[in-house]
Design a protein around this motif. Structure first.
Motif, PDB file in Angstrom:
ATOM      1  N   LEU A  78     -12.636  -9.616   3.917  1.00 51.19           N
ATOM      2  CA  LEU A  78     -13.916 -10.379   3.989  1.00 51.19           C
ATOM      3  C   LEU A  78     -13.597 -11.600   4.431  1.00 51.19           C
ATOM      4  O   LEU A  78     -14.469 -12.110   5.296  1.00 51.19           O
ATOM      5  CB  LEU A  78     -14.539 -10.261   2.741  1.00 51.19           C
ATOM      6  CG  LEU A  78     -16.053 -10.921   2.449  1.00 51.19           C
ATOM      7  CD1 LEU A  78     -16.982 -10.479   3.188  1.00 51.19           C
ATOM      8  CD2 LEU A  78     -16.515 -10.948   0.961  1.00 51.19           C
ATOM      9  N   GLY A  79     -12.845 -12.481   4.075  1.00 46.83           N
ATOM     10  CA  GLY A  79     -12.594 -13.898   4.371  1.00 46.83           C
ATOM     11  C   GLY A  79     -12.107 -13.756   5.923  1.00 46.83           C
ATOM     12  O   GLY A  79     -12.703 -14.577   6.694  1.00 46.83           O
ATOM     13  N   ASN A  80     -11.556 -12.915   6.258  1.00 50.61           N
ATOM     14  CA  ASN A  80     -11.259 -12.723   7.727  1.00 50.61           C
ATOM     15  C   ASN A  80     -12.733 -12.453   8.695  1.00 50.61           C
ATOM     16  O   ASN A  80     -12.653 -12.932   9.621  1.00 50.61           O
ATOM     17  CB  ASN A  80     -10.243 -11.521   8.120  1.00 50.61           C
ATOM     18  CG  ASN A  80      -9.942 -11.359   9.226  1.00 50.61           C
ATOM     19  OD1 ASN A  80     -10.240 -10.333   9.971  1.00 50.61           O
ATOM     20  ND2 ASN A  80      -9.087 -12.253  10.071  1.00 50.61           N
ATOM     21  N   ALA A  81     -13.352 -11.515   7.987  1.00 52.21           N
ATOM     22  CA  ALA A  81     -14.526 -11.089   8.799  1.00 52.21           C
ATOM     23  C   ALA A  81     -15.386 -12.250   8.854  1.00 52.21           C
ATOM     24  O   ALA A  81     -16.097 -12.532  10.224  1.00 52.21           O
ATOM     25  CB  ALA A  81     -15.392 -10.164   8.061  1.00 52.21           C
TER      26      ALA A  81
ATOM     27  N   ARG B 277     -16.970  -3.721  13.703  1.00 53.57           N
ATOM     28  CA  ARG B 277     -16.518  -3.681  15.128  1.00 53.57           C
ATOM     29  C   ARG B 277     -17.622  -3.596  16.214  1.00 53.57           C
ATOM     30  O   ARG B 277     -18.243  -4.158  17.081  1.00 53.57           O
ATOM     31  CB  ARG B 277     -15.538  -2.670  15.725  1.00 53.57           C
ATOM     32  CG  ARG B 277     -14.190  -2.755  15.216  1.00 53.57           C
ATOM     33  CD  ARG B 277     -13.201  -1.865  15.864  1.00 53.57           C
ATOM     34  NE  ARG B 277     -13.650  -0.091  15.667  1.00 53.57           N
ATOM     35  CZ  ARG B 277     -13.513   0.445  14.888  1.00 53.57           C
ATOM     36  NH1 ARG B 277     -12.566   0.001  13.798  1.00 53.57           N
ATOM     37  NH2 ARG B 277     -13.632   1.908  14.729  1.00 53.57           N
ATOM     38  N   LEU B 278     -18.943  -2.844  15.685  1.00 53.01           N
ATOM     39  CA  LEU B 278     -20.036  -2.553  16.277  1.00 53.01           C
ATOM     40  C   LEU B 278     -20.810  -3.883  16.355  1.00 53.01           C
ATOM     41  O   LEU B 278     -21.611  -4.251  17.434  1.00 53.01           O
ATOM     42  CB  LEU B 278     -20.700  -1.576  15.740  1.00 53.01           C
ATOM     43  CG  LEU B 278     -20.494  -0.086  15.802  1.00 53.01           C
ATOM     44  CD1 LEU B 278     -21.186   0.747  14.987  1.00 53.01           C
ATOM     45  CD2 LEU B 278     -20.654   0.397  17.610  1.00 53.01           C
ATOM     46  N   PHE B 279     -20.728  -4.596  14.925  1.00 47.53           N
ATOM     47  CA  PHE B 279     -21.319  -5.810  15.093  1.00 47.53           C
ATOM     48  C   PHE B 279     -20.903  -6.739  15.966  1.00 47.53           C
ATOM     49  O   PHE B 279     -21.558  -7.766  16.566  1.00 47.53           O
ATOM     50  CB  PHE B 279     -21.218  -6.163  13.439  1.00 47.53           C
ATOM     51  CG  PHE B 279     -21.779  -7.755  13.236  1.00 47.53           C
ATOM     52  CD1 PHE B 279     -23.034  -7.990  13.006  1.00 47.53           C
ATOM     53  CD2 PHE B 279     -20.671  -8.816  13.082  1.00 47.53           C
ATOM     54  CE1 PHE B 279     -23.527  -9.276  12.819  1.00 47.53           C
ATOM     55  CE2 PHE B 279     -21.235 -10.164  12.667  1.00 47.53           C
ATOM     56  CZ  PHE B 279     -22.712 -10.223  12.745  1.00 47.53           C
ATOM     57  N   VAL B 280     -19.460  -6.801  15.888  1.00 50.00           N
ATOM     58  CA  VAL B 280     -18.913  -7.875  16.845  1.00 50.00           C
ATOM     59  C   VAL B 280     -19.403  -7.510  18.256  1.00 50.00           C
ATOM     60  O   VAL B 280     -19.669  -8.583  19.072  1.00 50.00           O
ATOM     61  CB  VAL B 280     -17.260  -7.885  16.608  1.00 50.00           C
ATOM     62  CG1 VAL B 280     -16.777  -8.714  17.802  1.00 50.00           C
ATOM     63  CG2 VAL B 280     -16.983  -8.500  15.251  1.00 50.00           C
TER      64      VAL B 280
ATOM     65  N   ARG C 279      -7.858  -8.407  11.581  1.00 53.03           N
ATOM     66  CA  ARG C 279      -7.647  -7.123  10.590  1.00 53.03           C
ATOM     67  C   ARG C 279      -9.177  -6.787  10.281  1.00 53.03           C
ATOM     68  O   ARG C 279      -9.344  -5.540   9.722  1.00 53.03           O
ATOM     69  CB  ARG C 279      -6.886  -7.559   9.295  1.00 53.03           C
ATOM     70  CG  ARG C 279      -7.346  -8.894   8.660  1.00 53.03           C
ATOM     71  CD  ARG C 279      -6.399  -9.150   7.546  1.00 53.03           C
ATOM     72  NE  ARG C 279      -6.757 -10.251   6.702  1.00 53.03           N
ATOM     73  CZ  ARG C 279      -6.834 -11.498   7.038  1.00 53.03           C
ATOM     74  NH1 ARG C 279      -6.374 -11.896   8.286  1.00 53.03           N
ATOM     75  NH2 ARG C 279      -7.324 -12.611   6.242  1.00 53.03           N
ATOM     76  N   ALA C 280     -10.250  -7.421  10.196  1.00 55.82           N
ATOM     77  CA  ALA C 280     -11.519  -7.120   9.771  1.00 55.82           C
ATOM     78  C   ALA C 280     -12.148  -5.818  10.772  1.00 55.82           C
ATOM     79  O   ALA C 280     -13.086  -5.395  10.464  1.00 55.82           O
ATOM     80  CB  ALA C 280     -12.429  -8.382   9.828  1.00 55.82           C
ATOM     81  N   LEU C 281     -11.499  -5.823  12.013  1.00 60.84           N
ATOM     82  CA  LEU C 281     -11.940  -4.932  13.021  1.00 60.84           C
ATOM     83  C   LEU C 281     -11.622  -3.601  12.669  1.00 60.84           C
ATOM     84  O   LEU C 281     -11.962  -2.730  13.373  1.00 60.84           O
ATOM     85  CB  LEU C 281     -11.577  -5.647  14.564  1.00 60.84           C
ATOM     86  CG  LEU C 281     -11.933  -6.659  15.026  1.00 60.84           C
ATOM     87  CD1 LEU C 281     -11.419  -7.158  16.369  1.00 60.84           C
ATOM     88  CD2 LEU C 281     -13.595  -6.660  14.948  1.00 60.84           C
TER      89      LEU C 281
END
Length: 444
Positions: free
Chosen positions: A148-151, A23-26, A15-17
């Motif tokens: 945030l926690g998911n990220a 998304r760019l960071f990942v 969900r953080a995406l």
């Protein structure tokens, strides 16, 4: 509760995406992290190949991490004052240059141990600034605060997915063409992060441009805030103990791979990958959680699992058992760290985020060099097996102390969740507390 189908589970896990910047960071970080793990494995094997010394493995580990202990608190002040994206672009570019220099020294055949020590020190100084800034930057990349926690969990999953690939590839490359190519590929991998950071659109932070006090004053303010509040203090102390006494097992893995399990560079790579498998499983588990409730108990259980895994690895003479033990240790270590990170990031005041995350970095990374040096020295005196068992026992005792203090920590943290509106179900529960029976201790 309605059943959750596969698509819903995947949406929950990722969900953080939904946030473009994340998304760019990942995308960029997933490339760079493979190179980072390749370099770490290749460097450890290079040192042991050149010196046959567990002590010098500890020395290199010490020099690559001691700057974190010294400089990370200053980096935390900078993270609260300056543009975090620009700071990260600088640190990533410097890390790319360091890897290129190391590759050149090895591929030209002129590398000596002192070169590795100096370049490890350089990378340590870069990481001392990069890690706390990157940790505090996560909240700026995530649009929805509830993600945030998911990220944080996804970020840890990314680290450990790379940990599956990087060490294995490095082991094969080192065995076939040498260590230099690993350093060269790592240097090139930083381009992915730089391009991702350049493409991000970041909103100005609240409080940007306001007058700032002296660096030492802000550093003291952050220290008093972090260590004056029991939940933050307890988390930082537990992470510091694990890093000092438990995590140095990674420094001695080359010794176990060659001298106890009678393998080579590929065995070392596979052992690191086994730990990565466990760590990845732990972070996927955390990413699939939809609430921070219950993370206190997760911290205790994961600390115990880490202790048991390290002890089992220390006593094993079977490569199969060693793989299994490192999977357990990897699961425990990364679940512990990611859970602690999630709780901290959730309860922190925004204007002190950088400083507290710098103390988290000191606890997690800054204590490791002392552990690495101590493990290298102790292994020469009592052997690597006893060294790791002693460290595992210390971690287990720390977990028991944290478990004893957990009810008090929960009581202090839950009102913060309600006041900040981070968890609506908690806020609603607080509002009607007088009408409802107390929640069982094991469900908090």
């Amino acid at each position: 509760m309605a059943p959750v189908d596969g698509t819903s589970r995947l949406s929950l896990l990722l969900r953080a995406l939904r946030s473009r910047n994340y998304r760019l960071f990942v995308a960029g970080q997933s490339v760079s992290l493979v190179g980072t793990w390749m370099q770490q494995v290749a460097m450890s094997w290079l040192v042991y190949r050149l010196t046959d010394s567990a002590f010098l493995l500890g020395v290199v580990g010490f020099t690559s991490q001691i700057p974190t202990f010294i400089f990370s608190p200053v980096a935390g002040v900078l993270a609260d004052r300056m543009n975090r994206r620009r700071l990260l672009m600088i640190t990533q570019a410097l890390a790319m240059v360091q890897a290129a220099l190391l590759a050149a020294a090895v591929m030209l055949g002129v590398v000596q141990v002192w070169h590795i020590v100096v370049l490890s020190l350089v990378l340590g100084m870069v990481n001392a600034f990069d890690i706390p800034i990157r940790q505090s930057f996560v909240v700026e990349m995530v649009t929805n605060r509830e993600d945030l926690g998911n990220a944080i969990a996804l970020n840890s999953s990314m680290v450990n997915a790379a940990r599956l690939v990087g060490p294995t590839v490095a082991g094969l490359l080192v065995a076939s063409v040498g260590e230099g190519i690993c350093f060269l590929l790592n240097s090139a991998s930083y381009l992915g992060v730089l391009l991702a950071l350049f493409a991000m659109r970041i909103e100005p932070r609240e409080g940007d441009g306001k007058p700032r006090r002296h660096v030492l004053h802000e550093l003291k303010e952050g220290f008093l805030y972090a260590f004056g509040f029991a939940p933050i203090r307890s988390i930082l102390l537990l992470i510091a103990l694990m890093s000092l006494t438990g995590m140095p097992y990674t420094v001695l893995i080359p010794v176990f791979a060659r001298d106890i399990l009678h393998g080579g560079a590929h065995t070392f790579g596979f052992l690191m990958t086994a730990a990565g498998c466990g760590a990845l499983a732990g972070t996927v588990y955390l990413a699939s959680r939809d609430s921070v409730l219950g993370l206190g108990r997760v911290i205790v259980v994961s600390a115990v699992l880490f202790s048991v895994g390290v002890a089992a690895f220390a006593l094993s003479s079977s490569i199969t058992l060693s793989f299994a033990a490192l999977m357990v240790a990897g699961f425990g270590a990364m679940t512990l760290v990611a859970s602690c990170n999630t709780i901290l990031q959730t309860i922190l005041e925004e204007d002190k985020r950088g400083r507290v995350m710098s103390f988290f970095t000191v606890a997690f990374m800054g204590m490791t060099p002392f552990g690495s040096l101590g493990a290298g020295t102790m292994s020469r005196i009592v052997g690597p097996r006893v060294t790791l068992v002693v460290g595992a026992v210390c971690c287990l005792l720390g977990a028991l102390v944290f478990a004893r203090n957990l009810p008090r920590i929960r009581a202090l943290v839950r009102p913060i969740y309600a006041r900040m509106g981070i968890l609506k179900e908690v806020a609603n529960g607080m509002e009607s507390a007088a009408e409802q029976p107390p929640m069982p201790e094991d469900k908090r």
